[in-house]
Design an enzyme around this catalytic site. Structure first.
Site, mmCIF file in Angstrom:
data_model
loop_
_atom_site.group_PDB
_atom_site.id
_atom_site.type_symbol
_atom_site.label_atom_id
_atom_site.label_comp_id
_atom_site.label_asym_id
_atom_site.label_seq_id
_atom_site.Cartn_x
_atom_site.Cartn_y
_atom_site.Cartn_z
ATOM 1 N N ASP B 61 27.926 41.541 43.810
ATOM 2 C CA ASP B 61 27.112 41.442 42.604
ATOM 3 C C ASP B 61 25.648 41.539 43.022
ATOM 4 O O ASP B 61 25.323 41.592 44.206
ATOM 5 C CB ASP B 61 27.414 40.149 41.860
ATOM 6 C CG ASP B 61 27.142 38.928 42.716
ATOM 7 O OD1 ASP B 61 26.510 39.070 43.781
ATOM 8 O OD2 ASP B 61 27.570 37.834 42.342
ATOM 9 N N ASP B 240 36.995 40.378 38.260
ATOM 10 C CA ASP B 240 36.913 39.390 39.342
ATOM 11 C C ASP B 240 36.863 38.040 38.682
ATOM 12 O O ASP B 240 36.390 37.918 37.551
ATOM 13 C CB ASP B 240 35.634 39.561 40.161
ATOM 14 C CG ASP B 240 34.425 39.004 39.421
ATOM 15 O OD1 ASP B 240 33.945 39.685 38.497
ATOM 16 O OD2 ASP B 240 33.973 37.886 39.733
ATOM 17 N N CYS B 278 58.216 33.990 42.917
ATOM 18 C CA CYS B 278 57.042 34.438 43.680
ATOM 19 C C CYS B 278 57.413 34.684 45.142
ATOM 20 O O CYS B 278 58.183 33.931 45.735
ATOM 21 C CB CYS B 278 55.935 33.395 43.584
ATOM 22 S SG CYS B 278 54.454 33.839 44.501
ATOM 23 N N CYS B 280 55.122 34.844 47.639
ATOM 24 C CA CYS B 280 54.008 34.503 48.522
ATOM 25 C C CYS B 280 54.469 33.592 49.657
ATOM 26 O O CYS B 280 55.533 32.970 49.596
ATOM 27 C CB CYS B 280 52.865 33.862 47.740
ATOM 28 S SG CYS B 280 53.064 32.103 47.422
ATOM 29 N N CYS B 283 55.313 29.962 48.499
ATOM 30 C CA CYS B 283 56.583 29.784 47.786
ATOM 31 C C CYS B 283 57.780 30.045 48.689
ATOM 32 O O CYS B 283 58.857 29.497 48.470
ATOM 33 C CB CYS B 283 56.621 30.681 46.553
ATOM 34 S SG CYS B 283 55.496 30.116 45.254
ATOM 35 N N HIS B 309 48.883 31.312 46.821
ATOM 36 C CA HIS B 309 49.805 31.493 45.698
ATOM 37 C C HIS B 309 49.085 32.032 44.467
ATOM 38 O O HIS B 309 49.534 32.995 43.846
ATOM 39 C CB HIS B 309 50.522 30.191 45.349
ATOM 40 C CG HIS B 309 51.260 30.346 44.056
ATOM 41 N ND1 HIS B 309 52.468 31.002 43.979
ATOM 42 C CD2 HIS B 309 50.924 30.028 42.769
ATOM 43 C CE1 HIS B 309 52.855 31.055 42.718
ATOM 44 N NE2 HIS B 309 51.937 30.480 41.962
#
Lengths: 348, 348
Positions: B61, B240, B278, B280, B283, B309
């Site tokens: 930014d 974002d 999930c 990830c 998990c 996660h």
């Protein structure tokens, strides 16, 4: 052994610890896990290995040391130690039998007996009384443990702990009396309580010749990187210490060339790795400049990256020691470490 | 885009982000990096990608939003914005040209022009004045950027930012005037400043039909999981948000079945994963009971596991959206999400 106080080596995932660092065993704190989340919950969830998703071995202390160092109010009696939780003030009691039960509930691979760890310095008289209680507690712990473990489908070793403050005669007597328990291994406690380093080494020297050569000897709560070979030279097989992880979080990093205090301005624009000789994830991927930035900015990634490095350094040192012993070159290795330490005692 | 404010997505290594999460692009904050460690240092060390060891793309930014939200003392003039550092109180100025230079020093792949982001609510008159300044600043930024980029061996896009508070007429006018810059992409800013959600959506709807279909459209600082398809439905390509990572650290976890507040007692003894659907790392390896323990104990591993996660959840949602678009089934997907959200608005 990396220290995982609350069922986590701070900032590290099990992948970091097991797959990357290949740490075969970690230490967890009975006192902390007893208070939170509770050993019964962990037992109901399948034990500590499953709870923290840890495929390696786990050693648990008895909680005695934490009671003495963390709890505000504690009272020692022949029965055990009564204390108030540092979390909520609730009153609890640890006895030689109850701490075995707590550690069995956790499913620990190597358990410790409840011991009394006197402050330093202490009189010979007080140290003797404390040592004798520690021996009686160990006997009671084993009396409780033996029938339990005879029925258990899984194996869990129990180590007694040699005490005796800084008095070699008490250390010897304690060792001799604990040998009657015929344990799977022996711990030497009461070190790193503020005493000068030569004292710690002398206390190990007082016990070691009496301990059986075919059982592991564990020096509790030691030490600095240059001390590891010194303990091994005195017959120690196992050590645990919060120094690599705690110092990591505080920005003190151990390298093959000595200590690095990462906040020092000289690292500000340094594009090189923390330790060119290190193979850890941190040294392979990040510069000193980036690590310093993370530290200055208070970023939690710093703790994680720094801990990975410091633990890698400790495990590397133990690997070097094992290798030099296998090659019959340990005396030369020890001399090299001593010479190097003499030249790099100041932070880099 | 995961947010890596200070050149780190809090608690995640680059392996977590790139190899595990496969995040193609992250956002870094110009304001923070300008103040610490400084864009010149990062440039001298080879740019932000090398500094943070990040092989993916980086969007930065302009720093304007942070100046407005973090800096105590700031003064806006036609030249730019003068502000005091929230770190040490030093006075600095950001101009449309200087923020391009800072971002070029960082080596950003997608840079943002300096804009003025008014608070909400604000009068139409003040919003118009602010919008017009934002347009003039964008023109000055591009005048500075074009000759620089013509000489640059590397490519760095610069996006102007549509402002206009919550007034559709100002949003339209701002969009039309910024189109004259013929930029590689366009951002819609001034959202998530406290306004009700229908306003944010309406502002996107006011700008979107005017934006070229072959250039990416970026909605800045949004949104909640159920909002992502809503923005895509309104023509947005990029978003974002700090929500997945910040909420993760605070114990609010997003799952395919809705929000989970991990501190709730009902997760205390839950041996199941956070989200069975999930894939990830968290998990696949840890239970809700363990995550709750880490959260209650204040362990930093919690932040790391929870962030992994939540970011996986956000990236999964974007993956589902892309897939449904490719299959021509986005309208059905959107309806499913809306129906599901209506049923699971409360934390699980």
């Amino acid at each position: 052994m990396p220290v995982g106080t609350q069922a986590t080596v701070k900032g590290l995932s099990q992948r970091d610890l097991w797959e990357d660092l290949k740490a075969p065993i970690i230490l967890a704190n009975t006192y902390h896990l007893f208070l939170r989340p509770g050993h019964e919950l962990i037992r109901d969830l399948g034990g500590l290995h499953k709870f923290m998703s840890w495929p390696g071995a786990i050693l648990t202390d008895s909680g005695g040391f934490q009671v003495f160092s963390l709890s505000d109010l504690r009272r020692i009696s022949e029965e055990g130690v009564t204390f108030q939780s540092h979390l909520d003030g609730d009153t609890h009691i640890f006895t030689p039998a109850s701490t075995v039960d707590v550690q069995l509930a956790l499913g620990s691979d190597i358990m410790m007996v409840l011991d009394e760890c006197p402050p330093w310095p202490v009189s010979h008289e007080a140290a003797r009384a404390s040592m004798e209680r520690t021996v009686r507690w160990a006997e009671r712990a084993f009396s409780h443990y033996r029938p339990k473990i005879a029925e258990s489908p899984t194996r869990h070793a129990l180590f007694p702990i040699v005490q005796g403050s800084m008095f070699p005669d008490l250390r010897k007597e304690c060792t001799e009396r604990l040998l009657e328990l015929d344990a799977d291994g022996y711990a030497i406690g009461g070190l790193s309580v503020g005493e000068p380093r030569p004292f710690s080494m002398e206390m190990v020297e007082a016990s070691e010749p009496l301990l059986p050569k075919d059982r592991p000897r564990y020096a509790m709560g030691v030490g600095m990187p240059d001390e590891l070979p010194e303990y091994v030279a005195r017959g120690i097989d196992m050590m645990d210490c919060v120094l690599p992880s705690r110092n990591a979080r505080n920005g003190w990093l151990f390298t093959s060339e000595g200590k690095v205090v990462i906040k020092h301005a000289k690292h500000r624009a340094d594009p090189g790795p923390l330790d060119p000789a290190c193979s850890c994830y941190t040294c392979r991927n990040y510069s000193r400049a980036y690590l310093r930035h993370l530290f200055q900015a208070g970023e939690i990634l710093f703790s994680s990256l720094a801990t990975r490095h410091n633990l890698r350094r400790y495990l590397d040192i133990m690997g070097e020691i094992r290798q030099s012993i296998l090659l019959g070159q340990f005396p030369e290795y020890l001399k090299t470490v001593r010479d190097k330490h003499a030249g790099t005692a100041e932070p880099a």
